[in-house]
Design a protein around this motif. Sequence first.
Motif, PDB file in Angstrom:
ATOM      1  N   LYS A 169       0.924  -1.289   0.195  1.00 25.33           N
ATOM      2  CA  LYS A 169       0.013  -0.140   0.137  1.00 25.33           C
ATOM      3  C   LYS A 169       0.950   1.084   0.384  1.00 25.33           C
ATOM      4  O   LYS A 169       1.930   1.098   1.267  1.00 25.33           O
ATOM      5  CB  LYS A 169      -0.652  -0.147   1.057  1.00 25.33           C
ATOM      6  N   GLU A 199       0.202   8.121  -3.278  1.00 21.12           N
ATOM      7  CA  GLU A 199       0.288   8.804  -4.482  1.00 21.12           C
ATOM      8  C   GLU A 199      -1.039  10.131  -3.994  1.00 21.12           C
ATOM      9  O   GLU A 199      -1.396   9.970  -5.625  1.00 21.12           O
ATOM     10  CB  GLU A 199      -0.123   7.930  -5.828  1.00 21.12           C
ATOM     11  N   ASN A 209      -4.269  10.471  -4.007  1.00 26.98           N
ATOM     12  CA  ASN A 209      -5.107   8.828  -4.048  1.00 26.98           C
ATOM     13  C   ASN A 209      -3.966   7.773  -2.731  1.00 26.98           C
ATOM     14  O   ASN A 209      -3.120   8.416  -2.517  1.00 26.98           O
ATOM     15  CB  ASN A 209      -5.159   8.432  -5.848  1.00 26.98           C
ATOM     16  N   THR A 210      -4.556   6.820  -3.172  1.00 31.90           N
ATOM     17  CA  THR A 210      -3.850   5.339  -2.536  1.00 31.90           C
ATOM     18  C   THR A 210      -3.755   3.882  -3.703  1.00 31.90           C
ATOM     19  O   THR A 210      -5.128   4.033  -4.249  1.00 31.90           O
ATOM     20  CB  THR A 210      -4.794   4.340  -1.945  1.00 31.90           C
ATOM     21  N   CYS A 211      -2.617   4.036  -4.169  1.00 30.87           N
ATOM     22  CA  CYS A 211      -2.492   2.271  -4.122  1.00 30.87           C
ATOM     23  C   CYS A 211      -2.284   1.284  -3.946  1.00 30.87           C
ATOM     24  O   CYS A 211      -0.992   1.710  -3.355  1.00 30.87           O
ATOM     25  CB  CYS A 211      -1.163   3.108  -5.362  1.00 30.87           C
ATOM     26  N   THR A 214      -1.439  -2.246  -4.892  1.00 29.51           N
ATOM     27  CA  THR A 214      -0.887  -3.445  -5.219  1.00 29.51           C
ATOM     28  C   THR A 214      -1.208  -4.488  -4.582  1.00 29.51           C
ATOM     29  O   THR A 214      -0.389  -5.060  -3.762  1.00 29.51           O
ATOM     30  CB  THR A 214       0.780  -3.240  -6.190  1.00 29.51           C
ATOM     31  N   ASP A 221      -3.613  -3.767  -9.640  1.00 30.83           N
ATOM     32  CA  ASP A 221      -3.400  -2.498  -9.067  1.00 30.83           C
ATOM     33  C   ASP A 221      -5.043  -1.379  -8.319  1.00 30.83           C
ATOM     34  O   ASP A 221      -5.960  -1.940  -9.518  1.00 30.83           O
ATOM     35  CB  ASP A 221      -2.195  -1.144  -9.736  1.00 30.83           C
ATOM     36  N   VAL A 263      -6.197   1.435  -7.060  1.00 29.92           N
ATOM     37  CA  VAL A 263      -6.284   2.891  -6.853  1.00 29.92           C
ATOM     38  C   VAL A 263      -7.928   4.064  -6.425  1.00 29.92           C
ATOM     39  O   VAL A 263      -8.556   3.879  -6.888  1.00 29.92           O
ATOM     40  CB  VAL A 263      -5.521   4.214  -8.319  1.00 29.92           C
TER      41      VAL A 263
END
Length: 108
Positions: free
Chosen positions: A37, A40, A43-45, A47, A82, A84
């Motif tokens: 985690k 960005e 936002n949160t990404c 994966t 991913d 987002v």
Amino acid sequence: MSDDDILVVGCAGILVLIAIGLVAFVILGLKAFSYEKRKEGSNTCLTVKAKRNLAKVSVQASFGNEDILFERKRIRKGQSVDFVFPSSDKPAKLIVETDSGTPQTIEV
């Protein structure tokens, strides 16, 4: 020590090493996936990387008064997915279901 004693000790040592290797393999292979985690901007990404075939990966996130549900089916071993979504103070739920049908839920 005779040759027979050395042979017995050597075989016992090899068996112990094989047992330790099997235990390590089972412990390290228990997790069917790994996740990362990161933030960005606003936002949160998230994966998710599959270590085994996965039947379904879901992410439940909420921000403000809205709830979001992301879902991806049939992720193969080695693939990454991913997700987002807008950042929030509330933790998101990651739900991963393996091919055997057992779901694992993690708050991220």
